[in-house]
Design an enzyme around this catalytic site. Structure first.
Site, mmCIF file in Angstrom:
data_model
loop_
_atom_site.group_PDB
_atom_site.id
_atom_site.type_symbol
_atom_site.label_atom_id
_atom_site.label_comp_id
_atom_site.label_asym_id
_atom_site.label_seq_id
_atom_site.Cartn_x
_atom_site.Cartn_y
_atom_site.Cartn_z
ATOM 1 N N ASP A 94 0.843 -1.186 0.000
ATOM 2 C CA ASP A 94 0.000 0.000 0.000
ATOM 3 C C ASP A 94 0.885 1.244 0.000
ATOM 4 O OD1 ASP A 94 -3.227 0.554 1.030
ATOM 5 O OD2 ASP A 94 -1.780 2.215 1.091
ATOM 6 N N ILE A 95 0.513 2.240 -0.792
ATOM 7 C CA ILE A 95 1.309 3.462 -0.931
ATOM 8 C C ILE A 95 1.260 4.319 0.339
ATOM 9 C CG2 ILE A 95 -0.461 5.031 -1.857
ATOM 10 C CD1 ILE A 95 1.544 5.722 -4.100
ATOM 11 N N ASN A 155 -12.726 -3.318 2.744
ATOM 12 C CA ASN A 155 -13.626 -2.177 2.849
ATOM 13 C C ASN A 155 -14.604 -2.252 1.672
ATOM 14 O OD1 ASN A 155 -12.254 -1.137 5.092
ATOM 15 N ND2 ASN A 155 -10.805 -0.022 3.812
ATOM 16 N N GLY A 197 -15.178 3.118 3.955
ATOM 17 C CA GLY A 197 -13.792 3.496 3.707
ATOM 18 C C GLY A 197 -13.244 3.061 2.373
ATOM 19 N N GLN A 198 -14.088 2.465 1.510
ATOM 20 C CA GLN A 198 -13.556 2.058 0.201
ATOM 21 C C GLN A 198 -13.358 3.291 -0.672
ATOM 22 O OE1 GLN A 198 -15.901 -0.850 -1.994
ATOM 23 N NE2 GLN A 198 -14.270 -1.175 -3.496
ATOM 24 N N SER A 199 -12.158 3.418 -1.205
ATOM 25 C CA SER A 199 -11.842 4.561 -2.071
ATOM 26 C C SER A 199 -11.435 4.124 -3.472
ATOM 27 C CB SER A 199 -10.729 5.410 -1.449
ATOM 28 O OG SER A 199 -9.547 4.652 -1.294
ATOM 29 N N HIS A 201 -10.269 -5.396 -3.415
ATOM 30 C CA HIS A 201 -8.934 -5.588 -2.848
ATOM 31 C C HIS A 201 -9.037 -5.939 -1.377
ATOM 32 C CE1 HIS A 201 -9.965 -1.311 -2.430
ATOM 33 N NE2 HIS A 201 -9.287 -1.340 -1.298
ATOM 34 N N HIS A 208 -6.953 -5.748 2.174
ATOM 35 C CA HIS A 208 -5.819 -5.182 2.902
ATOM 36 C C HIS A 208 -5.260 -6.264 3.813
ATOM 37 C CE1 HIS A 208 -6.789 -0.761 2.310
ATOM 38 N NE2 HIS A 208 -7.967 -1.284 2.039
#
Ligand code: AMP
Ligand code: ZN
Length: 112
Positions: A30-31, A85, A91-93, A98, A100
């Site tokens: 994750d960035i 999420n 909180g899904q953006s 995906h 986490h």
């Protein structure tokens, strides 16, 4: 799918720190990590969220979870949190399914 960030990661057109890749799934860092180890595991195929993925292709949903376990082990984790999420208010953006994988520190419960 065009204009999808994680389709770009899966295709290799968006750079990512990939830790595991098969023909079906990709795991990458994750960035904006929220733990010492914070990976994302995606199916190469585009589904908007985990529920849509599981409904359309339960085998692939299982492969995502198996890849999460393998990627966690590759990072030396025995304990980790797996989070999907689902929906903006959860909180899904990024609307490409995906998981986490979070670990490397003690995690509290419940999450915020
Ligand atoms: P979510 O908010 O559950 O949809 O998770 C999306 C995650 O993608 C966030 O944790 C972001 O930090 C992460 N992210 C966004 N862009 C990138 C990128 N280019 N490479 C790696 N992770 C990313
Ligand atoms: Zn996508």
């Amino acid at each position: 799918m065009t204009n999808c960030l994680f389709c770009g990661v899966a295709a290799g057109t968006i750079p990512a720190d990939v830790v595991l890749r098969t023909d079906q799934v990709v795991a990458f860092r994750d960035i904006n990590p929220q733990a010492p180890v914070h990976l994302l595991v995606i199916p190469v195929a585009h589904y908007r969220d985990a529920g849509a993925l599981a409904a359309a292709d339960p085998l692939l949903a299982g492969q995502v979870i198996q890849a999460a376990q393998s990627a966690a082990e590759l990072q030396g984790l025995t304990d980790y949190r797996l989070v999907f999420n689902t929906g903006e208010h959860a909180g899904q953006s990024v609307f490409h399914a995906h998981a986490h994988v979070l670990g490397g520190r003690s995690l509290t419960w419940p999450p915020g």
